[in-house]
Motif scaffolding. Structure first.
Motif, mmCIF file in Angstrom:
data_model
loop_
_atom_site.group_PDB
_atom_site.id
_atom_site.type_symbol
_atom_site.label_atom_id
_atom_site.label_comp_id
_atom_site.label_asym_id
_atom_site.label_seq_id
_atom_site.Cartn_x
_atom_site.Cartn_y
_atom_site.Cartn_z
ATOM 1 N N GLU A 98 9.153 -0.290 1.708
ATOM 2 C CA GLU A 98 10.045 0.866 1.648
ATOM 3 C C GLU A 98 9.534 2.000 2.531
ATOM 4 O OE1 GLU A 98 10.310 1.895 -2.425
ATOM 5 O OE2 GLU A 98 11.587 0.201 -2.975
ATOM 6 N N GLU A 150 11.364 3.600 5.802
ATOM 7 C CA GLU A 150 11.652 5.037 5.871
ATOM 8 C C GLU A 150 11.041 5.658 7.130
ATOM 9 O OE1 GLU A 150 13.464 8.483 4.749
ATOM 10 O OE2 GLU A 150 13.659 6.490 3.842
ATOM 11 N N ARG A 194 6.522 -1.132 -2.169
ATOM 12 C CA ARG A 194 6.394 0.265 -1.742
ATOM 13 C C ARG A 194 6.039 0.362 -0.261
ATOM 14 N NH1 ARG A 194 2.860 2.626 -6.853
ATOM 15 N NH2 ARG A 194 4.543 2.536 -8.398
#
Length: 273
Positions: free
Chosen positions: A32, A36, A29
């Protein structure tokens, strides 16, 4: 000498504990999220620069007017603020409807609809620019009606009248920016906006001082630079391979479903206005 037999390597598959699984998922996470954030900054940075550079055009014009005296500076500042409140913010808010419409078309892979949506928005915003131009043409009387200083109101009225061509360029520019932004084409916009801003300095110098137009020349330089920005972006859209699927030329379809555009554009305008 006895040789020991080599034993084959054995891989033991140990069950992953729940704690280890949670740590791995948190790690993924984080990766990610970082990816982003990088993407958002990669897009947001140039977009912030584009908005800043476009705003600089008006600031630079006022800076040149400041060398003409306090009255000219007061008039130009008031005219710029008046134009922003009565017209430019309205056009920007209506153009923001393209964020949803173009984004929806791009997500659905209906790439040709991006060009149609942009044309439709341009048509509507140019029509809205007509009453905005009428308001700017009567800036002096409106300011006097609100009890402003007569001398400053007169200077503001002169400056605002010469800003009228900028209104229509601003309307087209907002549509082009949204069209390219939806496709993540941000760096060409930043480069073109930067080139326009750099060109604005000599344009202002010539029109304000060399031509003897004074504050009228500053307002004319504003309009000219915005139109140059529109022209450069339009040429990019027409000839760039990046827009070959989204811009397929002018279409009569732009005259249809105007009501659907207005359903988004009017609330968007009120939110910005």
């Amino acid at each position: 000498m006895d040789m020991e037999e080599e034993k084959p390597y054995q891989i033991s598959l140990l069950p992953v504990s729940e704690e280890n699984g949670l740590e791995l998922s948190k790690g993924f996470r984080r990766i990610e999220i970082l990816e982003e954030v990088k993407k958002q900054l990669w897009l947001a940075g140039p977009l912030i620069s584009v908005s800043f550079l476009q705003y600089c055009l008006q600031v630079i014009s006022i800076m040149f007017v400041g060398h003409l005296g306090e009255l000219a500076l007061s008039g130009a500042s008031m005219a710029t603020s008046f134009a922003s409140v009565t017209g430019l913010s309205l056009l920007m808010g209506m153009a923001s409807a393209l964020d949803s419409l173009c984004g929806k078309a791009y997500g659905a892979k209906q790439y040709n609809m991006l060009g149609v949506q942009m044309q439709r928005a341009m048509l509507v915003l140019l029509l809205v620019g007509i009453p905005v131009a009428f308001i700017l043409a009567n800036t002096e009387n409106i300011l006097l009606g609100f009890g402003q200083d007569p001398d400053i109101s007169r200077e503001a009225g002169i400056y605002a009248r010469f800003m009228i061509p900028m209104v229509f360029a601003y309307a087209l520019l907002q549509c082009l920016v949204r069209f390219l932004q939806t496709q993540n084409i941000v760096f060409p916009m930043m480069i073109i906006s930067g080139a326009t801003t750099m060109l604005h300095f000599p344009v202002c110098w010539v029109l304000v001082f060399k031509s003897g137009l004074g504050n009228k020349g500053a307002a004319m330089a504003n309009s000219l630079s915005y139109w140059i920005n529109v022209l450069l972006l339009a040429l990019y859209v027409k000839f760039s391979p990046s827009c070959k699927e989204t811009w397929t030329g002018f279409s009569n379809e732009a005259f249809h479903n105007v009501r659907n555009f207005l359903r988004l554009a009017i609330p968007s305008a009120f939110m910005v206005w």
